[in-house]
Write a protein that holds these residues in place. Structure first.
Motif, mmCIF file in Angstrom:
data_model
loop_
_atom_site.group_PDB
_atom_site.id
_atom_site.type_symbol
_atom_site.label_atom_id
_atom_site.label_comp_id
_atom_site.label_asym_id
_atom_site.label_seq_id
_atom_site.Cartn_x
_atom_site.Cartn_y
_atom_site.Cartn_z
ATOM 1 N N LEU A 364 0.830 -1.209 0.000
ATOM 2 C CA LEU A 364 0.000 0.000 0.000
ATOM 3 C C LEU A 364 0.864 1.258 0.000
ATOM 4 O O LEU A 364 0.423 2.329 -0.397
ATOM 5 N N ARG A 365 2.098 1.128 0.476
ATOM 6 C CA ARG A 365 3.000 2.284 0.489
ATOM 7 C C ARG A 365 3.918 2.294 -0.726
ATOM 8 O O ARG A 365 4.945 2.972 -0.738
ATOM 9 N N GLY A 366 3.577 1.508 -1.751
ATOM 10 C CA GLY A 366 4.331 1.539 -2.999
ATOM 11 C C GLY A 366 5.630 0.758 -2.971
ATOM 12 O O GLY A 366 6.596 1.102 -3.649
ATOM 13 N N ARG A 367 5.693 -0.289 -2.146
ATOM 14 C CA ARG A 367 6.901 -1.133 -2.108
ATOM 15 C C ARG A 367 6.496 -2.586 -2.314
ATOM 16 O O ARG A 367 6.424 -3.370 -1.362
ATOM 17 N N PRO A 368 6.218 -2.972 -3.574
ATOM 18 C CA PRO A 368 5.691 -4.307 -3.858
ATOM 19 C C PRO A 368 6.598 -5.438 -3.382
ATOM 20 O O PRO A 368 6.137 -6.561 -3.179
ATOM 21 N N HIS A 369 7.876 -5.162 -3.193
ATOM 22 C CA HIS A 369 8.772 -6.239 -2.758
ATOM 23 C C HIS A 369 9.032 -6.219 -1.259
ATOM 24 O O HIS A 369 9.983 -6.809 -0.768
ATOM 25 N N GLY A 370 8.168 -5.511 -0.551
ATOM 26 C CA GLY A 370 8.370 -5.436 0.888
ATOM 27 C C GLY A 370 9.279 -4.281 1.254
ATOM 28 O O GLY A 370 9.840 -3.606 0.390
ATOM 29 N N ASN A 371 9.419 -4.070 2.547
ATOM 30 C CA ASN A 371 10.285 -2.992 3.009
ATOM 31 C C ASN A 371 11.746 -3.355 2.783
ATOM 32 O O ASN A 371 12.073 -4.504 2.485
ATOM 33 N N SER A 372 12.610 -2.353 2.954
ATOM 34 C CA SER A 372 14.041 -2.590 2.798
ATOM 35 C C SER A 372 14.510 -3.627 3.818
ATOM 36 O O SER A 372 13.865 -3.841 4.838
ATOM 37 N N GLN A 373 15.667 -4.244 3.516
ATOM 38 C CA GLN A 373 16.190 -5.255 4.436
ATOM 39 C C GLN A 373 16.422 -4.670 5.821
ATOM 40 O O GLN A 373 16.195 -5.332 6.832
ATOM 41 N N LYS A 374 16.848 -3.406 5.820
ATOM 42 C CA LYS A 374 17.120 -2.770 7.100
ATOM 43 C C LYS A 374 15.836 -2.634 7.925
ATOM 44 O O LYS A 374 15.796 -2.954 9.118
ATOM 45 N N ALA A 375 14.772 -2.198 7.248
ATOM 46 C CA ALA A 375 13.495 -2.045 7.952
ATOM 47 C C ALA A 375 12.993 -3.404 8.431
ATOM 48 O O ALA A 375 12.451 -3.536 9.527
ATOM 49 N N GLN A 376 13.198 -4.419 7.600
ATOM 50 C CA GLN A 376 12.739 -5.751 7.999
ATOM 51 C C GLN A 376 13.503 -6.257 9.212
ATOM 52 O O GLN A 376 12.972 -7.000 10.039
#
Ligand code: HEM
Ligand code: HEM
Ligand SMILES: [Fe+2]
Lengths: 456, 148
Positions: A364-376
């Motif tokens: 929904l926030r425009g990141r179809p591949h998920g959040n960055s590795q750092k955020a994950q």
């Protein structure tokens, strides 16, 4: 995001998370009042803190389920939502009703609130979890009806899948069983009997369908396993839910004035209740093993597996501890009940909301591949903080419960409730400590939303 | 193990098993509704008892106490407070209730507090009647001891 109307899920998710923070905050205030009776007294007595705590829980889960539904229904039915506008109106109506109710609890003495809100016309207030004033209860019915209408109209015009069927069955059940909240017979025992039709048949029947449907949806998306396979598992899980959960209601009818046969019916049926939760573990891990794709949103799958495991621990294992009648004789209405209540609600329902948010929110926030590795990575830290916090809190309450039972209910050297509770101060302190860890975990989770994307 | 189960088998267990369980549940519910009046001595449910239940709800007593084992775990179980504090004697218990309700909140520092509800004598009497009635419900020998 495949359908623009999925966007309506976003405010639901955000508000659900805000309410969760509120819930935990009030939990901590109670944990302090447990130890220092003068804390906040008489400004906010314990019963008010507790009402706010548990009602926030229920409302946040409803927001979470609605958000999850609005996200997954367009994708499942392969059509836009029937009316995104209605979904947004519903959101604001529910938000205003929810906030007004909480403010009412906090600023109006409860007895006065009952008079102000027409409780004398149709008394429904003052019962655990169903403390809401009449206008709020009616509001909930209207909100749920508008939500059901929207979902049903969307399903009617689109593709029908097993997931949508199971989800809508669960939602209809949720709506139907809430109606028992309006039935308050003068006989306390009759009242209690039907009270469980809302409370138990929500969490151990209809909501489990919702839980299963959301879990299946996320697993399809992040593992790429084919639908036939997923469907079979979903049916198996909800079959076991229905077979055990409906008659399992009997585990609440042992010692409250209902007939003796419930001792047998309730014990036997509810002893099977852990099974669907165990199947969820097998489901999540088997799908992970057989996955066809490596989704970059790894943390969503972690949450999905976590839901299955923690739900099994809280509902299955901690539920089983006290579900046989001879055991329940001693555990009924002790801190052990509270221990189970916490881990089950968290493990099954709060975590499925996290699972869905974790999968859907990046999209929904425009990141179809998920959040960055750092955020994950930050999110993974919060996952462990909250899980360890909740398990610690549950263990502390379990120890408190066992001591309480030995003090008040076993042997001949009995001591009274208040004396026993005072001797438990140390362990209640530990509970509060783990509660702080849960809150810190949630704040870490919030922080993960603001971790900057790495430049690609 | 799950390999041998097909989707349609699982579906049939869901619909068949679910319907079966629901039917038994309905039958037992029907029977229970007929038995509760006897087990709870509904004939003794006077106007006072009903008024007491309403006061119990309007003041949210269940937000701190359990009754028949359900509610909150902050304060003592009240199903058997009639026996615990009134020695199962109506006069003694009613006098105790009047003084207990009037004395709240106790001023022991940092002891858990029960609020002052400012109830009239008649209202406290109704609450007492409600608690006395509740103490006589046949709950399969629960609570196990006098301490609740
Ligand atoms: C996610 C599913 C579940 C949730 C959210 C849940 C939640 C709760 C809550 C909040 C209570 C306390 C109700 C009250 O205040 O009186 C409770 C009671 C109880 N639960 Fe569960 N539960 C779940 C599943 C289960 C399962 C699967 C079992 C059995 C295996 C079980 C067995 C019991 C029993 C026996 C009680 C009564 C405790 C007493 O006598 O005080 N629960 N549950
Ligand atoms: C993290 C810090 C938390 C603390 C310190 C806390 C504390 C408490 C306390 C003191 C009570 C009242 C127990 C009583 O009646 O005496 C309570 C009740 C309850 N809380 Fe929490 N809570 C926390 C988080 C949560 C979370 C995250 C959930 C939901 C997943 C939750 C669900 C509940 C439920 C369902 C009840 C009613 C329990 C019952 O009747 O058995 N709490 N909590
Ligand atoms: Fe239950």
């Amino acid at each position: 995001m495949k359908y623009t109307s999925q966007m309506v899920a976003k405010p639901y998710f955000i508000f659900a998370l805000i309410l969760l923070a509120g819930e935990i905050l009030f939990g901590l205030l109670m944990a302090v009042q447990y130890l220092y009776g003068d804390f906040l007294f008489p400004l906010i007595p314990f019963n008010v803190l507790r009402m706010v705590h548990t009602n926030l829980l229920i409302v946040l889960l409803l927001f979470g389920f609605m958000g999850a539904t609005y996200y997954l229904i367009p994708e499942e039915t392969e059509t836009e939502l029937w009316s995104p506008k209605l979904a947004i109106i519903t959101f604001w109506v529910f938000l205003v009703a929810g906030v007004a109710t909480i403010l009412g609890y906090l600023f109006v003495p409860y007895a006065e609130l009952t008079e102000l809100t027409f409780n004398n016309l149709l008394p429904t207030m003052g019962r655990e979890f169903l403390e809401q004033p009449l206008p709020t209860k009616v509001g909930i019915v209207l909100v749920v009806l508008s939500y059901l209408l929207n979902v049903i109209m969307t399903i009617v015009k689109g593709r029908k899948t097993v997931i949508t069927t199971v989800l809508i069955t669960g939602l209809l059940g949720l709506a139907v069983f809430f109606l028992f909240a309006f039935y308050v017979p003068d006989n306390l025992i009759m009242d209690k009997f039907f009270w469980w039709f809302t409370v138990h048949l929500w969490v151990e029947a209809t909501w489990e369908l919702i839980l299963g449907a959301i879990l299946a949806f996320v697993l399809i998306k992040v593992t790429g396993v084919d639908r036939e396979h997923i469907d079979k598992w979903l049916y198996l899980i909800i079959a076991m839910t229905m077979v055990s959960g409906i008659l399992g209601t009997g585990h609440h009818f042992f010692y409250m004035g209902a007939p003796e046969y419930w001792l047998w019916v309730g014990s036997i049926a509810s002893a099977v209740e852990p099974l669907p939760f165990f199947l969820m573990i097998l489901f999540a891990y088997t799908m992970t093993r057989e996955r066809k794709i490596q989704h970059d949103n790894k943390i969503a799958l972690t949450w999905a597996k976590g839901t299955a495991v923690m739900g099994f621990l809280g509902a299955g294992v901690w539920g089983f501890f006290h579900t046989l009648a001879p055991v329940n004789m001693f555990t009924h209405g002790t801190q052990l009940t509270a221990a189970h209540g916490h881990l089950s609600f968290y493990g099954a329902y709060i975590m499925i909301v996290f699972t869905m948010v974790s999968y859907a929110m990046p999209i929904l926030r425009g990141r179809p591949h998920g959040n960055s590795q750092k955020a994950q990575k930050v999110e993974l830290t919060s996952f462990w903080m909250m899980n360890i916090g909740m398990i610690g809190l549950t263990l502390a309450l379990s120890i408190a419960g066992i001591v309480q039972i030995l003090d008040q209910r076993v042997g001949t050297e009995l001591i009274g409730f208040m004396e026993s509770q005072e001797s438990l101060a140390g362990i209640f302190m530990v509970r509060a400590g783990f509660g702080v860890l849960v809150l810190a975990g949630l704040l870490t989770y919030f922080y993960s939303f603001f971790v900057k994307e790495e430049a690609k | 193990m799950t390999e041998r189960i097909t989707k349609s088998m699982a579906k049939n267990i869901y619909y068949g098993g679910g319907t079966f369980a629901l039917l038994i549940f309905l039958a037992l519910t029907f029977d229970t509704v007929h038995q509760i009046p006897k087990r709870s001595n509904q004939q003794n449910m006077t106007e006072n008892v009903v008024a007491g239940k309403k006061l119990w709800e309007d003041n949210n007593c269940v937000g701190c106490h359990t009754i028949v084992g359900e509610g909150a775990y902050y304060a003592p179980e009240l199903m058997n407070v009639f026996q615990r504090r009134g020695g199962a004697d109506e006069g003694t218990f009613k006098a105790y209730m009047q003084s207990w309700m009037a004395a709240q909140p106790l001023d022991t520092p940092n002891r858990r507090k029960m609020p002052q509800f400012n109830l009239s004598k008649e209202e406290v009497d109704s609450l007492s009647d409600f608690l006395i009635w509740t103490s006589k419900v046949n709950a399969n020998e629960w609570p196990p001891t006098i301490e609740g």
